[in-house]
Design a protein around this motif. Structure first.
Motif, PDB file in Angstrom:
ATOM      1  N   UNK A 181       0.826  -1.209   0.000  1.00 24.74           N
ATOM      2  CA  UNK A 181       0.000   0.000   0.000  1.00 24.74           C
ATOM      3  C   UNK A 181       0.858   1.255   0.000  1.00 24.74           C
ATOM      4  N   UNK A 182       1.911   1.263   0.834  1.00 22.76           N
ATOM      5  CA  UNK A 182       2.805   2.425   0.865  1.00 22.76           C
ATOM      6  C   UNK A 182       3.532   2.601  -0.465  1.00 22.76           C
ATOM      7  N   UNK A 183       3.944   1.499  -1.086  1.00 24.54           N
ATOM      8  CA  UNK A 183       4.597   1.583  -2.398  1.00 24.54           C
ATOM      9  C   UNK A 183       3.670   2.142  -3.457  1.00 24.54           C
ATOM     10  N   UNK A 184       2.411   1.720  -3.450  1.00 23.93           N
ATOM     11  CA  UNK A 184       1.433   2.238  -4.409  1.00 23.93           C
ATOM     12  C   UNK A 184       1.183   3.718  -4.191  1.00 23.93           C
ATOM     13  N   UNK A 185       1.080   4.133  -2.927  1.00 25.22           N
ATOM     14  CA  UNK A 185       0.878   5.554  -2.617  1.00 25.22           C
ATOM     15  C   UNK A 185       2.065   6.392  -3.088  1.00 25.22           C
ATOM     16  N   UNK A 186       3.276   5.909  -2.840  1.00 23.86           N
ATOM     17  CA  UNK A 186       4.466   6.653  -3.268  1.00 23.86           C
ATOM     18  C   UNK A 186       4.555   6.743  -4.788  1.00 23.86           C
ATOM     19  N   UNK A 187       4.234   5.652  -5.479  1.00 19.01           N
ATOM     20  CA  UNK A 187       4.268   5.673  -6.943  1.00 19.01           C
ATOM     21  C   UNK A 187       3.232   6.653  -7.492  1.00 19.01           C
ATOM     22  N   UNK A 188       2.046   6.673  -6.881  1.00 18.94           N
ATOM     23  CA  UNK A 188       1.001   7.600  -7.317  1.00 18.94           C
ATOM     24  C   UNK A 188       1.421   9.054  -7.076  1.00 18.94           C
ATOM     25  N   UNK A 189       2.022   9.309  -5.924  1.00 16.27           N
ATOM     26  CA  UNK A 189       2.482  10.676  -5.632  1.00 16.27           C
ATOM     27  C   UNK A 189       3.628  11.081  -6.539  1.00 16.27           C
ATOM     28  N   UNK A 190       4.557  10.162  -6.823  1.00 17.63           N
ATOM     29  CA  UNK A 190       5.656  10.478  -7.741  1.00 17.63           C
ATOM     30  C   UNK A 190       5.127  10.824  -9.130  1.00 17.63           C
ATOM     31  N   UNK A 191       4.135  10.072  -9.597  1.00 13.62           N
ATOM     32  CA  UNK A 191       3.545  10.352 -10.910  1.00 13.62           C
ATOM     33  C   UNK A 191       2.857  11.716 -10.906  1.00 13.62           C
ATOM     34  N   UNK A 192       2.154  12.027  -9.838  1.00 13.32           N
ATOM     35  CA  UNK A 192       1.467  13.323  -9.737  1.00 13.32           C
ATOM     36  C   UNK A 192       2.471  14.469  -9.677  1.00 13.32           C
ATOM     37  N   UNK A 193       3.561  14.285  -8.931  1.00 13.50           N
ATOM     38  CA  UNK A 193       4.605  15.316  -8.845  1.00 13.50           C
ATOM     39  C   UNK A 193       5.240  15.536 -10.217  1.00 13.50           C
ATOM     40  N   UNK A 194       5.544  14.452 -10.934  1.00 10.14           N
ATOM     41  CA  UNK A 194       6.132  14.575 -12.275  1.00 10.14           C
ATOM     42  C   UNK A 194       5.173  15.285 -13.225  1.00 10.14           C
ATOM     43  N   UNK A 195       3.882  14.964 -13.115  1.00 11.70           N
ATOM     44  CA  UNK A 195       2.878  15.616 -13.966  1.00 11.70           C
ATOM     45  C   UNK A 195       2.808  17.111 -13.673  1.00 11.70           C
ATOM     46  N   UNK A 196       2.813  17.475 -12.399  1.00 12.59           N
ATOM     47  CA  UNK A 196       2.749  18.893 -12.034  1.00 12.59           C
ATOM     48  C   UNK A 196       4.027  19.631 -12.427  1.00 12.59           C
ATOM     49  N   UNK A 197       5.183  18.968 -12.295  1.00 11.42           N
ATOM     50  CA  UNK A 197       6.434  19.608 -12.688  1.00 11.42           C
ATOM     51  C   UNK A 197       6.486  19.844 -14.190  1.00 11.42           C
TER      52      UNK A 197
END
Length: 144
Positions: free
Chosen positions: A77-93
């Motif tokens: 669950x923590x890995x999925x959350x981190x991957x989702x946040x990393x994707x969102x951060x990359x999208x926003x950047x």
């Protein structure tokens, strides 16, 4: 000799009493079977995991450490959350970089600076500022 038999009989009675106490007399168990611990407060499924959720997570301890299924579930669950946040951060950047490139260079990147409209945050250009002594009046020669 009577004392010897008395001491031997007393020792047999004490050993029998201790044995019955440990075994429980066969009627009821002295130690009750305890239900295995389960993960009572798992990570939330209805919202993103926060720092407080991770700090509050307590995995149940078993004989040889932690339950592998509980640990695997929490780490997954923590890995999925981190991957989702990393994707969102990359999208926003990338969106921010695109917005900055449009604002700085924009579609008018190949035009000369004086031909391009001035952005609100840029300093006024010398061409934009009028010289109060060099005002042109209709009908006058501009080369004065």
């Amino acid at each position: 000799m009577r004392v010897f038999w008395f001491l031997l009989l007393a020792m047999v009675v004490v050993v029998a009493a201790v044995t019955l106490a440990v075994v429980g007399g066969g009627r009821s168990a002295v130690l009750q079977d305890v239900a295995p611990e389960q993960l009572t407060d798992p990570l939330p499924t209805t919202r993103p995991v926060g720092r407080a959720d991770v700090e509050a997570l307590r995995l149940p301890v078993v004989v040889r450490g932690y339950r592998m299924t509980d640990v695997d579930e929490a780490l997954g669950r923590l890995g999925a959350e981190l991957a989702e946040r990393d994707a969102r951060i990359a999208e926003l950047q990338s969106a921010l970089a695109g917005a900055q490139a449009t604002a700085v260079g924009g579609p008018d990147l190949l035009k000369r600076p004086q031909d391009r409209p001035r952005a609100p945050w840029e300093a006024p250009r010398q061409e934009d500022q009028q010289d109060p002594q060099r005002t042109e009046h209709p009908g006058e020669d501009p080369q004065r």
